[in-house]
Structure formats: structure tokens, C-alpha cells
Design a protein around this motif. Structure first.
Motif, PDB file in Angstrom:
ATOM      1  N   ILE A  54       2.823   7.015 -11.379  1.00 41.93           N
ATOM      2  CA  ILE A  54       2.617   8.708 -11.269  1.00 41.93           C
ATOM      3  C   ILE A  54       2.439   8.818  -9.847  1.00 41.93           C
ATOM      4  CG2 ILE A  54       1.225  10.538 -11.861  1.00 41.93           C
ATOM      5  CD1 ILE A  54       0.860   8.995 -14.810  1.00 41.93           C
ATOM      6  N   ALA A  55       1.663   8.217  -9.316  1.00 44.03           N
ATOM      7  CA  ALA A  55       1.216   8.385  -7.648  1.00 44.03           C
ATOM      8  C   ALA A  55       2.524   7.246  -7.205  1.00 44.03           C
ATOM      9  CB  ALA A  55      -0.115   7.887  -7.179  1.00 44.03           C
ATOM     10  N   PRO A  56       3.278   7.767  -6.203  1.00 43.07           N
ATOM     11  CA  PRO A  56       4.122   7.025  -5.460  1.00 43.07           C
ATOM     12  C   PRO A  56       3.338   5.751  -4.889  1.00 43.07           C
ATOM     13  CG  PRO A  56       4.665   9.207  -4.945  1.00 43.07           C
ATOM     14  CD  PRO A  56       3.238   9.037  -5.820  1.00 43.07           C
ATOM     15  N   GLY A  57       3.778   4.495  -5.252  1.00 41.01           N
ATOM     16  CA  GLY A  57       3.183   3.189  -4.672  1.00 41.01           C
ATOM     17  C   GLY A  57       2.002   2.819  -5.180  1.00 41.01           C
ATOM     18  N   ALA A  58       1.459   3.674  -6.252  1.00 40.74           N
ATOM     19  CA  ALA A  58       0.103   3.284  -6.597  1.00 40.74           C
ATOM     20  C   ALA A  58      -0.163   1.845  -7.066  1.00 40.74           C
ATOM     21  CB  ALA A  58      -0.501   4.114  -7.671  1.00 40.74           C
ATOM     22  N   ALA A  59       1.099   1.221  -7.483  1.00 37.21           N
ATOM     23  CA  ALA A  59       1.140  -0.053  -7.849  1.00 37.21           C
ATOM     24  C   ALA A  59       1.390  -1.284  -6.957  1.00 37.21           C
ATOM     25  CB  ALA A  59       1.928  -0.473  -9.240  1.00 37.21           C
ATOM     26  N   ASN A  60       1.468  -0.628  -5.862  1.00 45.71           N
ATOM     27  CA  ASN A  60       2.175  -1.457  -4.582  1.00 45.71           C
ATOM     28  C   ASN A  60       0.950  -1.854  -3.758  1.00 45.71           C
ATOM     29  OD1 ASN A  60       3.607  -2.796  -2.648  1.00 45.71           O
ATOM     30  ND2 ASN A  60       4.836  -1.091  -2.133  1.00 45.71           N
ATOM     31  N   THR A  61       0.296  -2.977  -3.810  1.00 40.58           N
ATOM     32  CA  THR A  61      -0.831  -3.147  -2.948  1.00 40.58           C
ATOM     33  C   THR A  61      -0.593  -4.426  -2.299  1.00 40.58           C
ATOM     34  OG1 THR A  61      -1.862  -4.487  -5.087  1.00 40.58           O
ATOM     35  CG2 THR A  61      -2.365  -2.339  -4.988  1.00 40.58           C
ATOM     36  N   GLY A  62       0.470  -4.891  -2.006  1.00 46.28           N
ATOM     37  CA  GLY A  62       0.863  -6.344  -1.462  1.00 46.28           C
ATOM     38  C   GLY A  62       0.586  -5.735  -0.046  1.00 46.28           C
ATOM     39  N   LYS A  63       0.443  -6.858   0.976  1.00 50.88           N
ATOM     40  CA  LYS A  63       0.611  -6.459   2.193  1.00 50.88           C
ATOM     41  C   LYS A  63       1.970  -6.512   2.838  1.00 50.88           C
ATOM     42  CE  LYS A  63      -3.932  -8.955   3.135  1.00 50.88           C
ATOM     43  NZ  LYS A  63      -4.830 -10.028   4.038  1.00 50.88           N
ATOM     44  N   SER A  64       2.268  -5.868   3.739  1.00 50.57           N
ATOM     45  CA  SER A  64       3.573  -5.621   4.351  1.00 50.57           C
ATOM     46  C   SER A  64       3.570  -6.186   5.736  1.00 50.57           C
ATOM     47  CB  SER A  64       3.916  -4.344   4.468  1.00 50.57           C
ATOM     48  OG  SER A  64       4.216  -3.831   2.920  1.00 50.57           O
ATOM     49  N   LYS A  65       4.580  -6.656   6.210  1.00 51.08           N
ATOM     50  CA  LYS A  65       4.790  -7.252   7.427  1.00 51.08           C
ATOM     51  C   LYS A  65       5.989  -6.415   8.134  1.00 51.08           C
ATOM     52  CE  LYS A  65       5.774 -11.102  10.667  1.00 51.08           C
ATOM     53  NZ  LYS A  65       5.795 -12.541  10.546  1.00 51.08           N
ATOM     54  N   MET A  66       5.910  -5.821   9.453  1.00 50.83           N
ATOM     55  CA  MET A  66       6.839  -5.057  10.044  1.00 50.83           C
ATOM     56  C   MET A  66       8.065  -5.993  10.305  1.00 50.83           C
ATOM     57  SD  MET A  66       7.605  -2.108  11.244  1.00 50.83           S
ATOM     58  CE  MET A  66       5.821  -1.368  11.866  1.00 50.83           C
ATOM     59  N   VAL A  67       9.266  -5.645  10.189  1.00 52.27           N
ATOM     60  CA  VAL A  67      10.505  -6.123  10.605  1.00 52.27           C
ATOM     61  C   VAL A  67      11.094  -5.801  11.644  1.00 52.27           C
ATOM     62  CG1 VAL A  67      12.816  -6.924   9.849  1.00 52.27           C
ATOM     63  CG2 VAL A  67      10.976  -7.210   8.028  1.00 52.27           C
TER      64      VAL A  67
ATOM     65  N   ALA B 262      11.773   5.197  13.066  1.00 55.91           N
ATOM     66  CA  ALA B 262      11.991   4.700  11.631  1.00 55.91           C
ATOM     67  C   ALA B 262      11.300   3.030  11.848  1.00 55.91           C
ATOM     68  CB  ALA B 262      13.487   4.396  11.539  1.00 55.91           C
ATOM     69  N   ALA B 263      10.827   2.517  10.889  1.00 50.63           N
ATOM     70  CA  ALA B 263      10.164   1.195  10.938  1.00 50.63           C
ATOM     71  C   ALA B 263      10.585   0.503   9.589  1.00 50.63           C
ATOM     72  CB  ALA B 263       8.747   1.342  11.037  1.00 50.63           C
TER      73      ALA B 263
END
Length: 799
Positions: free
Chosen positions: A287-300, A266-267
Motif C-alpha cells: 500500500i505504501a510504495p516500498g514498505a516491504a523493502n527494508t534491505g540495504k542497498s548499494k550504489m552501482v 540518476a542513481a
């Protein structure tokens, strides 16, 4: 393979799209239904929402249906199916009557059918589909998902029964792999039987003959139908338990066909901009999961453990989830075998806790993240004029939540209905606390053991399939004695299924001393609250119900109603609502933890909504309404008595019981031949200090009072304090200040008309009151007060 439906625990967010190619590959398969689109149109001639025009019969409700357990590959089966109304429990038909638009119930306008089925018949659905040939589908098990089917269904694939399910409010699935043909079209038949209120099945507000607070039946499929491929070894469900004190998230998994040596990984991550402090307003799952989610992520944080055992994920300096800051963490969970992922899903979670605790005065309160937050919101029925149980579009589903926030509420009570999973996703991302009801069954004096067992089965499914939503903070097993049974054991059972949330016990009327909450319903304008208790929080589980019918926006032209008298226009609704809040404010200080106003929208002939049933009109002025709600989170205003009532003084009035001359309400009227008497006037009644007998059909009262210059500063704070039986009218300096039809059993605070406020002056003023006796008891007393804001108002809400 078992022929019993599998209940899944929904949990997982948007997938991050790496490239345009990836986004294209993740689009759900849309089957070639355009051939039949011309066969569909909205049925009937009832009002519809503006969202109805956006319904695409080729691809209705295309959004990913399980936001907290997301896989890349899936196929939506919503759209036009064949239907037939058949003899009871029939599972085949020689021919079909036409097309029905799934997932809208057959009684709804958006189904394109608009017919009732009844307890003597069954509803038959049929369609064909092909299984995609992509890599994700090769060698995988294929699961057929139903978001909700009301009530009892049998599913047949290619002539083979793959499962049965009963219960109208939770998602479930069948593994249909062994029934599929190797290639070509696959055939589905779904047979549904629904007895509505002729049975002990949970059904909420549905009845065969709609009336009053009871609405149209909902039969059959009413939430998205879809298929997905899963590996032979797979993640079936997740369960999250956040602990804000230790800064950890416990993750429990249900896994299929694991092998020795398999691991679970898990991460958790957050968007870079969220780390910098911005409130997390997650985008809608497209419609596609996450298609609008283009921001960078940082591991916690991340962790690896033995497959099948709980994981404890450390969340350093957790950003807590609240209605004001609905912070959410992304989560990826994978099954690892020999260093490779054999299954992976994505989810999200919120770090928040709900509990009971003592405030600084020792009063038991509902605590969010160990702080008292006054929870205030509408009774949310979740009905639609065009889709009944089903919102026309995902934007429509989110719209009610968005308006609830705009109106200054921080919670809602989902009333005797459970919603599709995307509803709770919208509440999670927008920041709305949810009290979730169990849909009731028919109230009966004798409740069978079969009915009790089914109640627990369906309630457990509702809880377990929504258990990870951070927005849900209270479970409500019973409402107002409707089908109530074994109260304390059922509340204990609820706490056993989910010990992390509060349990209302029960909501309204039939309290038996158990549960976490003492819940009273009171629709009187002079409502009161239950006494505070050492071990339970006190809430007002239903109140208000101010009715206002808006022409051209009602279900039927006439016969619409609200609790008590209907309001005189939108301004009248706002004024009476503000008075309710003013009455509530001191109760919050005294120990009230939450209040639920009836209700979000009109529903059929019930016009108690803050919006019309078609969602085209928000009835009150949003800015003023929100300001009144926001004020409840600050210290209550002080009350200065200007003209005392009989509650605090032996106030002297001149009065007559004979029809006075014209102009009796004016300042210069000569009342020298009237009698003198002390308020209150009438016949004795509990709670009203009657000092002067009045038994005639009418009484006219007058008295003078003095106003200082300070009293005239911010005169909008002036209020009339009055108890009356029956109709009463109050004038100030000859100008009508209050008109109060009906009667009140206790003193009520009334706003004063703008014209009467303008007529006020420094020095001598005159109050004149007329009260009419109709039948029953009779009494009248009136006074004048002023609400004064605290001398030092804090900059931030105090609760």
C-alpha cells in the motif's frame, strides 16, 4: 490547461522506508467509505475466484498503481461511487441508481451492479473527495489518474470539464488543479460511452452477445483511479534503453516547467544480497510504495546532466535480466535546482536485449541477451469470472503469472488485451517474457481512415506506457486478420515507436512478409510450422487448445467447448499435452523459436484453459507438466522405429472388411482366412502412402512384431504412430492401447495406455487395429516407435 488527457510512461519501484513514522506518512489516504460498505455485495450467481472474498469495498485494490514511476504522496479513489445508466453522452443526473465498486466494470459481479449499458446509453459515475493537507500537497499541481476507462469518457470536477479521453487500455491523467476548490469536498463526475463491437474502437474479445471465443462487454472504469501532487517543476515520464554490450542505460526524460540551470540526476543501486549473487525476486509494492523493502542497498552508478537531455548511466558488470534470473536495478531520478531536489521519483530497470540472430546452423532465431532461448508459454486472455477485465486483488493478478512459471513456461502472450501496469511489474520481478498484443477492433472489409488513425493512437499509447518493462519482448499489432489493415506500414510504425523490441508480423493467417517474425497458428494435433526464413524468426503463435470442462467450475453448466474433442479427464489432458510437446521438440531443432499454447485459463464457455476460470483447479499434474515443458530446452530424443509405418516400409498386415468373430484382437485369434495387404489402407490422400484400397464401412487389421529386451527398458517411451480416418482403436496383445476418435490428416504420435505397456513381452507381440468409416475420406495406418533420450544429456538447457 489542455482538456486532452495526458498519457504517462509508467516507471518506478518501491521507495525504501527509513522509519516506522515514514511508513505511516506514506500510507495512501483512504477515504471514509465504510458508511456505504453495506450497500455493496457481489452481483449475480456466476462462479467467483477465492480472491473475491478478499475484496474490501472500503479500499479495493489499494496497491500503488504505477510501479515504475513512484512518488511518496498519493491518494486512492477506488471504492464505492454513485452510478446511473443514462441517455447517451449525458454528463449529469438528477439521481443515481445505487453504488458501484470502482474499479470494477459495471457488467462485472464485483462492481456490485452486473448490468449491461449498450450503445444507446452512457454510464455516469459520481463521488466526492477531499484533497489532503500534507506538505507534499501544498503549492503542488494535482493530477487525477485513471488506470483505464473503456472507451470514451468525459471528466468533470466541481462542475468544470477537465478533460476527455478515448481508448480503453492505457493509463492517462488530467491536471485538475484549476478546477479544485480551496477547501472542503471536491466533486467528480465521469461520463462514459462504450459502443463495444458496434464500432471501430479496439475492444479485444468483448462483444454485445457473448459466444464461443467472444466474451462479456466491459464498460467504463476498470483500473485504479487516484490523485497525486506534483511540484510545479516535475518529472512526467521516463524512458529507458539498456545496452548490454556497452553496459549502459540511456535515460530519456519528459520534464515540466524546467528552468535554465536545472539538472537531472540518476542513481542506480542494488540490494546487498543481490550483489552477492542471489536472484532478484522483488517484493510486491505494498500500500505504501516500498514498505516491504527494508534491505540495504548499494550504489552501482550515478550521473548528473543537463535537464531535458538524455543521460547515459554506466552499469559495471551488469547482471542481466532473464526468466531464470530476473535481476532488477533500483533507480532514483531527481530534478536538481541550486543543489536541491525539486522533484524526485523512484523506478527500476532490467539489463536485457531482445533481437534476431543466427544460431550455429545459420538459422534465424529470437535471441535474448544474444543467446537463443526457446520461448514457450500460454495465450493469456486476462479475464476473471468476478472482475472481467479486472483481477479481484493484486495477489490474483500475480497468481496467474506465478502458475505460469510453476508449469514450466518462460513467457506468455497477452492476448488482445493490455493489462494494468502492475501486471508487467509482476512479470518483471517473477521472470516471465511477455508478447503484448494490440486489442483488435471489429473485422471489416472496409476500414475507415478514422479507424486507422485511432488504431495507431491507441497502439502508440499502449507501447509508450509500458515501454520500460523488461519483461515485454515482442509487440503484436494484429491477430488473425481481425481488423488488420496496412499491415507492413503498421508494423513499421510499431518499430518506429519502439526499435528495441521485435515486432510480430502478424500473428496467424495473413502474413505479408514483413516484421521480425513469421507466425503460424495451427490447432491440429498434427500441427506443422512455417518454413524458416533468412531474415525472420519462425514461431507457432497459437496451438493446442485442449479442452477439459471441470464440473462446478464452469461459467455455465453446459455448452462448454475446446478446440477439437474434449479431453477425457485431467490425466487425458496431460497425456495429449505431452504428445504435443513431443511433436514440437524436433521442430525446435529445425528452427522453431517460440510457441504459444492456448491457454492460461478457461474463459466463460471456452474451456481450453490449464486452469479453470475460477482459478480453483490447475487441471494437469503440475510436476509432470513442468517436466514435459522443461525437456523442450534440451536436445530432442531420438526415435527408434519398431513397427514401421507406410512412410518408411511396405509393411504387411492381415485384414478383413467383414465383422470378425469375438476375440479378434487377442494374440491367439486365428486370422488364417483374412486377406493380406500392404499399408496404408484406404483411398488416396496427400501425405498418406495408400497401397491397399479400402472403401467399406470398417476394417480390422492384425500383425505380429518382435520386441527385444532393450526395447522393454523404460517402456514408457513407446508410442503409437498412426494416421486414421475415421475413429480408430488399437490393441496390443489383446489390451486396448489407443482409442482415437475422429480423424487425422497426417501421422500423429499417440501415448500407449499403461495397461497395454504392461502386456508387452520379449519376443512375439500382436497389434490389432479397428478403423470405422463415417463420412468423407478414409485411411488407416499404424506403427510403433520408441523415444530414446540422447546418449549424453547436457546438465544445462541448450536453448
Amino acid at each position: 490547461m489542455s482538456n486532452t488527457a495526458h498519457i504517462f510512461h509508467p516507471y518506478i519501484p518501491e521507495l525504501i522506508m527509513k522509519t516506522r513514522v515514514a511508513a505511516f506518512l506514506l500510507l495512501p489516504i483512504v477515504l471514509p467509505l465504510w458508511t456505504f460498505a453495506a450497500d455493496w455485495k457481489i452481483a449475480g450467481n456466476k462462479i467467483t475466484t477465492d480472491f473475491a472474498k478478499d475484496v474490501d469495498p472500503k479500499n479495493p485494490l489499494p496497491e500503488y498503481p504505477r510501479p515504475q514511476l513512484v512518488r511518496d504522496a498519493w491518494q486512492n479513489l477506488n471504492g464505492l461511487w454513485d452510478y446511473a445508466i443514462t441517455e447517451k453522452n449525458q454528463t449529469s443526473a438528477d439521481s443515481y441508481e445505487g453504488k458501484i465498486l470502482v474499479p470494477f466494470a459495471v457488467e462485472s459481479a464485483l462492481s456490485g451492479v452486473g448490468k449491461t449499458v449498450g450503445k444507446e446509453k452512457s454510464l455516469l459515475y459520481h463521488r466526492t473527495f477531499t484533497v489532503p493537507k500534507g506538505k507534499a500537497w501544498q503549492g503542488s499541481r494535482v493530477l487525477l489518474h485513471f488506470g483505464a476507462v473503456d472507451w470514451e469518457m468525459t471528466c468533470i470536477v466541481n462542475g468544470k470539464e477537465v478533460g476527455k479521453h478515448s481508448g480503453g487500455y492505457s493509463p492517462f491523467f488530467f491536471d485538475i488543479t484549476d478546477a479544485l476548490k480551496a477547501d472542503g469536498e471536491q466533486d467528480i463526475i465521469v461520463s462514459v460511452y462504450d459502443n463495444t463491437n458496434g464500432h471501430w474502437q479496439p475492444r479485444g474479445k468483448q462483444v454485445v452477445n457473448p459466444n464461443g471465443i467472444w466474451y462479456t462487454p466491459v464498460t467504463g472504469i476498470w483500473s485504479t483511479v487516484w490523485i497525486e501532487p506534483v511540484p510545479q517543476t516535475s518529472i512526467e515520464s521516463l524512458k529507458f534503453t539498456p545496452n548490454i554490450k556497452s553496459g549502459t542505460l540511456t535515460i530519456e526524460t519528459v520534464l515540466k516547467n524546467i528552468q535554465d540551470g536545472d539538472q537531472i540526476e540518476a542513481a542506480a543501486s542494488v540490494k546487498v544480497k543481490e550483489i552477492a549473487g542471489a536472484v532478484n525476486r522483488r517484493p510486491l509494492v505494498r500500500i505504501a510504495p516500498g514498505a516491504a523493502n527494508t534491505g540495504k542497498s548499494k550504489m552501482v552508478s550515478s550521473i548528473v546532466g543537463k535537464a531535458g537531455e538524455p543521460l547515459t548511466l554506466k552499469i559495471p558488470s551488469p547482471k542481466l535480466w532473464t526468466p531464470d534470473e530476473p535481476n532488477l536495478y533500483d533507480l532514483k531520478v531527481s530534478i536538481i535546482r541550486n543543489g536541491k531536489a525539486v522533484d524526485k521519483v523512484e523506478s527500476y530497470f532490467g539489463m536485457r536485449e531482445i533481437s534476431l540472430g543466427k544460431d550455429e546452423k545459420g538459422i534465424t532465431r529470437m535471441m535474448l541477451n544474444d543467446k537463443f532461448l526457446f520461448q514457450h508459454g500460454p495465450l493469456d486472455q486476462g479475464w476473471w469470472p468476478d472482475g472481467l477485465y479486472t483481477a479481484p486483488t493484486d495477489k490474483a493478478l500475480a497468481y496467474d503469472v506465478e502458475v505460469t512459471k510453476q508449469l514450466g513456461f518462460n513467457m506468455l502472450r497477452k492476448h488482445v488485451k493490455a493489462e494494468p501496469l502492475r501486471f508487467y511489474y509482476h512479470c518483471d520481478r517473477l521472470g516471465i517474457l511477455v508478447w503484448q498484443d494490440m486489442p483488435n477492433f471489429e473485422p471489416r472489409s472496409q476500414i475507415s481512415e478514422e479507424a486507422k488513425a485511432n488504431f495507431r493512437k491507441e497502439w502508440k499509447e499502449i507501447i509508450e506506457t509500458r515501454i520500460n518493462a523488461p519483461s515485454i519482448v515482442v509487440w503484436v499489432p494484429f491477430n488473425e486478420g481481425w481488423g488488420q489493415h496496412d499491415t507492413c506500414p503498421v508494423l513499421a510504425f510499431t518499430k518506429e515507436v519502439d526499435p528495441t523490441r521485435l515486432v510480430d508480423g502478424p500473428s496467424g493467417w495473413t502474413d505479408q512478409g514483413c516484421g521480425d517474425i513469421r507466425d503460424k497458428h495451427d490447432y491440429h494435433r498434427e500441427f506443422t510450422i512455417a518454413p524458416t526464413e533468412p531474415n525472420r524468426a519462425t514461431v507457432l503463435g497459437e496451438y493446442g487448445g485442449l479442452g477439459l470442462s471441470i464440473p462446478e467450475h464452469t461459467w455455465v453448466p453446459g455448452g462448454n467447448w475446446g478446440y477439437g474433442k474434449m479431453m477425457e479427464g485431467r490425466e487425458g489432458l496431460l497425456k495429449d499435452y505431452i504428445v504435443l510437446n513431443e511433436r514440437m521438440h524436433p521442430f525446435i531443432v529445425a528452427g522453431l523459436s517460440a510457441a504459444v499454447y492456448t491457454q492460461t485459463t478457461d474463459v466463460e464457455i471456452e474451456c481450453n484453459g490449464l486452469m479453470t476460470y475460477d482459478r480453483k483447479v490447475i487441471k494437469p499434474d503440475v510436476t509432470k507438466f513442468r517436466a514435459s515443458n522443461n525437456a523442450l530446452h534440451f536436445p530432442a530424443p531420438a526415435v527408434k522405429e519398431i513397427v514401421p509405418t507406410a512412410q518408411s516400409a511396405e509393411a504387411e498386415w492381415t485384414y478383413t472388411t467383414e465383422q470378425p468373430g469375438e476375440g479378434w484382437e487377442k494374440t491367439d485369434f486365428n486370422d488364417g482366412n483374412w486377406k493380406q495387404g500392404k499399408a496404408a489402407f484406404g483411398v488416396p490422400i496427400a501425405g498418406v502412402n495408400v497401397r491397399t484400397e479400402w472403401k467399406t464401412s470398417g476394417i480390422w487389421l492384425r500383425r505380429t512384431f518382435e520386441l527385444s529386451a532393450a526395447d522393454l527398458v523404460d517402456p514408457a517411451g513407446l508410442r503409437m504412430e498412426m494416421v486414421h480416418d475415421d475413429d480408430a482403436v488399437v490393441y496390443i496383445n489383446g489390451v486396448k492401447a489407443v482409442e482415437a476418435p475422429g480423424w487425422t490428416p497426417a501421422y500423429k504420435r499417440f501415448p500407449i495406455s499403461g495397461e497395454a505397456i504392461k502386456a508387452l513381452k520379449k519376443g512375439k507381440n500382436v497389434i490389432a487395429v479397428y478403423c470405422k468409416q463415417d463420412r468423407g475420406g478414409q485411411h488407416i495406418d499404424a506403427g510403433l516407435s520408441k523415444l530414446l533420450p540422447p546418449s549424453q544429456q547436457p546438465k544445462k538447457p541448450v536453448w
